[in-house]
Design an enzyme around this catalytic site. Sequence first.
Site, PDB file in Angstrom:
ATOM      1  N   TYR A 166       1.774  -4.254 -19.982  1.00 53.40           N
ATOM      2  CA  TYR A 166       2.190  -4.587 -18.626  1.00 53.40           C
ATOM      3  C   TYR A 166       1.282  -3.964 -17.568  1.00 53.40           C
ATOM      4  O   TYR A 166       1.208  -4.465 -16.452  1.00 53.40           O
ATOM      5  CB  TYR A 166       3.655  -4.204 -18.406  1.00 53.40           C
ATOM      6  CG  TYR A 166       4.583  -5.280 -18.906  1.00 53.40           C
ATOM      7  CD1 TYR A 166       4.969  -6.330 -18.081  1.00 53.40           C
ATOM      8  CD2 TYR A 166       5.030  -5.274 -20.217  1.00 53.40           C
ATOM      9  CE1 TYR A 166       5.795  -7.334 -18.546  1.00 53.40           C
ATOM     10  CE2 TYR A 166       5.845  -6.278 -20.699  1.00 53.40           C
ATOM     11  CZ  TYR A 166       6.231  -7.304 -19.856  1.00 53.40           C
ATOM     12  OH  TYR A 166       7.036  -8.310 -20.324  1.00 53.40           O
ATOM     13  N   HIS A 212       1.262   5.720  -1.093  1.00 58.94           N
ATOM     14  CA  HIS A 212       0.608   7.000  -1.328  1.00 58.94           C
ATOM     15  C   HIS A 212       1.236   7.642  -2.562  1.00 58.94           C
ATOM     16  O   HIS A 212       1.535   8.834  -2.565  1.00 58.94           O
ATOM     17  CB  HIS A 212       0.763   7.913  -0.117  1.00 58.94           C
ATOM     18  CG  HIS A 212       0.111   7.412   1.127  1.00 58.94           C
ATOM     19  ND1 HIS A 212       0.184   8.090   2.329  1.00 58.94           N
ATOM     20  CD2 HIS A 212      -0.625   6.307   1.373  1.00 58.94           C
ATOM     21  CE1 HIS A 212      -0.476   7.409   3.264  1.00 58.94           C
ATOM     22  NE2 HIS A 212      -0.969   6.337   2.706  1.00 58.94           N
ATOM     23  N   HIS A 244       0.864  -1.191   0.000  1.00 55.07           N
ATOM     24  CA  HIS A 244       0.000   0.000   0.000  1.00 55.07           C
ATOM     25  C   HIS A 244       0.894   1.232   0.000  1.00 55.07           C
ATOM     26  O   HIS A 244       1.757   1.375   0.860  1.00 55.07           O
ATOM     27  CB  HIS A 244      -0.905   0.008   1.234  1.00 55.07           C
ATOM     28  CG  HIS A 244      -1.586   1.320   1.482  1.00 55.07           C
ATOM     29  ND1 HIS A 244      -2.233   2.021   0.492  1.00 55.07           N
ATOM     30  CD2 HIS A 244      -1.715   2.064   2.623  1.00 55.07           C
ATOM     31  CE1 HIS A 244      -2.736   3.140   1.004  1.00 55.07           C
ATOM     32  NE2 HIS A 244      -2.433   3.191   2.288  1.00 55.07           N
TER      33      HIS A 244
END
Length: 242
Positions: free
Chosen positions: A120, A95, A93
């Site tokens: 891709y 940002h 995860h």
Amino acid sequence: MSDSKWREEICRYGRSLFERGLTPGSSGNISYRMDDGGWLVTPTNASMGFLDPARLSRLDSAGRLLSGDPPTKEIPLHSALYDSRTSARAIVHLHSTHAVAVSMLPEIDPRSVLPPMTPYGLMRAGQVALVPYHRPGDPAVADAIRGLAGRYSSVLLANHGPVVASTSLEGAVFATEELEETAKLYLLLRGLNPRYLTPAQVGDLVTTFGLEVPHPGHVHNASCVDGSCVGLARLATPASDD
């Protein structure tokens, strides 16, 4: 691979992501599901660029802390993605700037955030779902992710960032990087009427690489305004984790 090796790998990939500006400050987290069902996960308020292998959080299969620092507050979203995608062994995860920016655009279709732009992009990240905004650490985000029923390996949290699961740590990192590059391309080409992959080209990728597409034929760019989409639907489900 031993526990200590996985700790080193998490720190190595975390530093790589941090040094390339994909996860600023103390943002972002990585988890890896061990053979016993427990996890190794990056601690809360820890910079991915300066992780200490010995201080990574070691959780049991019920999510209880066994050793190390307190884990990231984003445990609910990791848990939900592991529960709904049972093949997943790692989750990243971030940002990352471009993915976050795309999550804030008004035209985004929550079932299919990005059009088929590059091979891709589909082969690594698959199709991407958008989850409505929840504050960081909100347990309600787990319900939103479980509501996707495991159809997506890549999820974009609105105004927050991408969450990507894979069968390997390397695969999760590479898929997250590919998602960020695809988001960057989308922003660069937005409003310029770019040439996306055609349904036939996507179909060739699906056949050649065994991508998971439960609704073949509905693969093209869609234009969404105020939540209403016109044109053909885009690829509705993610590619395989590999």
